[in-house]
Design a protein around this motif. Structure first.
Motif, mmCIF file in Angstrom:
data_model
loop_
_atom_site.group_PDB
_atom_site.id
_atom_site.type_symbol
_atom_site.label_atom_id
_atom_site.label_comp_id
_atom_site.label_asym_id
_atom_site.label_seq_id
_atom_site.Cartn_x
_atom_site.Cartn_y
_atom_site.Cartn_z
ATOM 1 N N GLY A 1 4.390 -3.136 2.847
ATOM 2 C CA GLY A 1 5.020 -3.745 1.460
ATOM 3 C C GLY A 1 6.204 -3.066 0.762
ATOM 4 N N GLU A 2 7.194 -2.709 1.509
ATOM 5 C CA GLU A 2 8.290 -1.689 1.125
ATOM 6 C C GLU A 2 9.050 -2.651 0.209
ATOM 7 O OE1 GLU A 2 11.917 1.066 2.648
ATOM 8 O OE2 GLU A 2 10.805 -0.076 4.107
ATOM 9 N N ASP A 3 9.337 -3.791 0.429
ATOM 10 C CA ASP A 3 10.246 -4.742 -0.482
ATOM 11 C C ASP A 3 9.511 -4.599 -1.818
ATOM 12 O OD1 ASP A 3 12.115 -5.017 1.551
ATOM 13 O OD2 ASP A 3 11.402 -7.185 2.105
ATOM 14 N N ILE A 4 8.286 -4.869 -1.901
ATOM 15 C CA ILE A 4 7.860 -5.091 -3.385
ATOM 16 C C ILE A 4 7.821 -3.585 -4.066
ATOM 17 C CG2 ILE A 4 5.545 -5.344 -4.358
ATOM 18 C CD1 ILE A 4 4.733 -7.338 -1.999
ATOM 19 N N CYS B 1 0.874 -1.211 0.062
ATOM 20 C CA CYS B 1 0.098 -0.061 0.076
ATOM 21 C C CYS B 1 0.883 1.284 -0.120
ATOM 22 C CB CYS B 1 -0.764 0.076 1.238
ATOM 23 S SG CYS B 1 -1.852 1.532 1.576
ATOM 24 N N PHE B 2 0.438 2.260 -0.851
ATOM 25 C CA PHE B 2 1.268 3.458 -0.782
ATOM 26 C C PHE B 2 0.516 4.721 -1.171
ATOM 27 C CE2 PHE B 2 1.760 1.667 -4.905
ATOM 28 C CZ PHE B 2 1.575 2.464 -5.922
ATOM 29 N N VAL B 3 0.988 5.991 -0.935
ATOM 30 C CA VAL B 3 0.305 7.180 -1.141
ATOM 31 C C VAL B 3 1.015 7.439 -2.540
ATOM 32 C CG1 VAL B 3 -0.111 9.283 -0.453
ATOM 33 C CG2 VAL B 3 -0.041 7.731 1.392
ATOM 34 N N PHE B 4 0.145 8.076 -3.372
ATOM 35 C CA PHE B 4 0.538 8.710 -4.495
ATOM 36 C C PHE B 4 -0.180 10.190 -4.788
ATOM 37 C CE2 PHE B 4 -3.329 6.109 -5.950
ATOM 38 C CZ PHE B 4 -3.642 6.734 -6.968
ATOM 39 N N GLY B 5 0.098 10.603 -6.070
ATOM 40 C CA GLY B 5 -0.383 11.989 -6.266
ATOM 41 C C GLY B 5 0.217 13.121 -5.602
#
Length: 297
Positions: free
Chosen positions: A142-145, A28-32
């Motif tokens: 999920g930093e590694d991915i 999961c990550f923030v974008f934009g």
């Protein structure tokens, strides 16, 4: 980073665990704008979730209901429809959540960095936009991915830059802009200006080795570009805000300067035909002279 970005990222840390608790969510990550650090009072929060297997819309709706979101909506996203775009309100904030299967994101990265994908869906370079989002991600889980994809995306392929430039060297004779100006065809003139500016940006994203993020936040991306006409963004403002004649003159200068940058940075790209087309004049027809009238005088 703006205060609005900081607040949205802190909110993302509250929201994400409700989704990452599902064992099929791998990242999961923030974008934009929040991830870029440029959110303002009008910005929503954009989140991406990577799944081992993409859930159904019904499964996502159940999760949303369990979390207690409001105003939930969902639609297929991406050209291949292998992703969902979900919208809802939580903690008083509008959230746009994109959901991708891991294999689908793997393929997107491969298409961009190995196949030099320059496909569009309307105005959006969806695969490159996904690459840009990954590159600038604020990672929540999920930093590694995510790091694996980021490593694949760096460096930006030279072949992709060439493909972007070659695709968008399609400028028509600029004399048409002068004709529209003389006729005061203002709506058509400004429609054409928007189209030409988008093509300029497409060229410059390629020259600057920036995965095409879309056409929002133009000032930010212009500042990120090291290869561009001088005072680029200020001159874009003049294209649209000056009087019609001055704006058209400024736009022509920007196009010609960008052509020069292409020749300097990508000498393997031949601009001869493009320059000939761009400089071609439309025919003018003069009224015929009435010889009998001339003799009578």
């Amino acid at each position: 980073m703006t205060e609005h970005s900081v607040w949205r990222i802190s909110l993302a840390h509250k929201i994400a665990p409700a989704f990452t608790a599902n064992p099929e969510v791998e990242a999961c990550f923030v974008f934009g704008s929040a991830a870029l650090g440029i959110s303002d009072q009008y910005s929503d929060l954009e989140l991406a979730f990577i799944w081992s297997k993409l859930p159904s819309a019904e499964e996502l709706q159940t999760t949303a209901q369990n979390v207690g979101v409001k105003g939930w909506e969902i639609e297929p996203h991406e050209e291949a429809k292998e992703a969902w775009l979900e919208q809802f309100y939580l903690y008083g904030m509008k959230v746009e959540a994109g959901h991708w299967a891991r294999h689908a994101m793997d393929r997107i990265v491969t298409d961009v960095v190995e196949c030099y994908d320059v496909s569009q869906n309307g105005l959006v370079f969806e695969k490159q936009a996904s690459a840009s989002n990954l590159q600038h991600a604020v990672i929540l889980y999920g930093e590694d991915i995510i790091k694996q994809w980021q490593n694949r995306l760096s460096p930006y392929p030279e072949e992709l830059a060439v493909a972007m430039v070659q695709k968008h060297l399609k400028f028509r004779p600029f004399d048409g802009q002068h004709i529209l100006t003389e006729r005061l065809e203002i709506p058509m003139l400004y429609e054409n200006k928007c189209m030409i500016v988008r093509w300029l940006l497409n060229l410059l994203f390629g020259l600057n080795h920036i995965y095409h993020p879309g056409f929002k936040w133009t000032r930010y991306w212009a500042e990120e570009m090291s290869i561009k006409p001088p005072s680029f963004f200020n001159r874009l403002e003049r294209v649209f805000q000056a009087d019609a004649v001055s704006g058209v003159h400024e736009l022509r200068q920007l196009v010609e300067e960008t052509f020069e940058l292409v020749e300097q940075c990508l000498p393997q790209v031949d601009l001869k035909q493009q320059r000939e087309t761009f400089n071609r004049l439309n025919p003018r027809w003069e009224l015929p002279v009435d010889d009998s009238t001339s003799r009578s005088q």
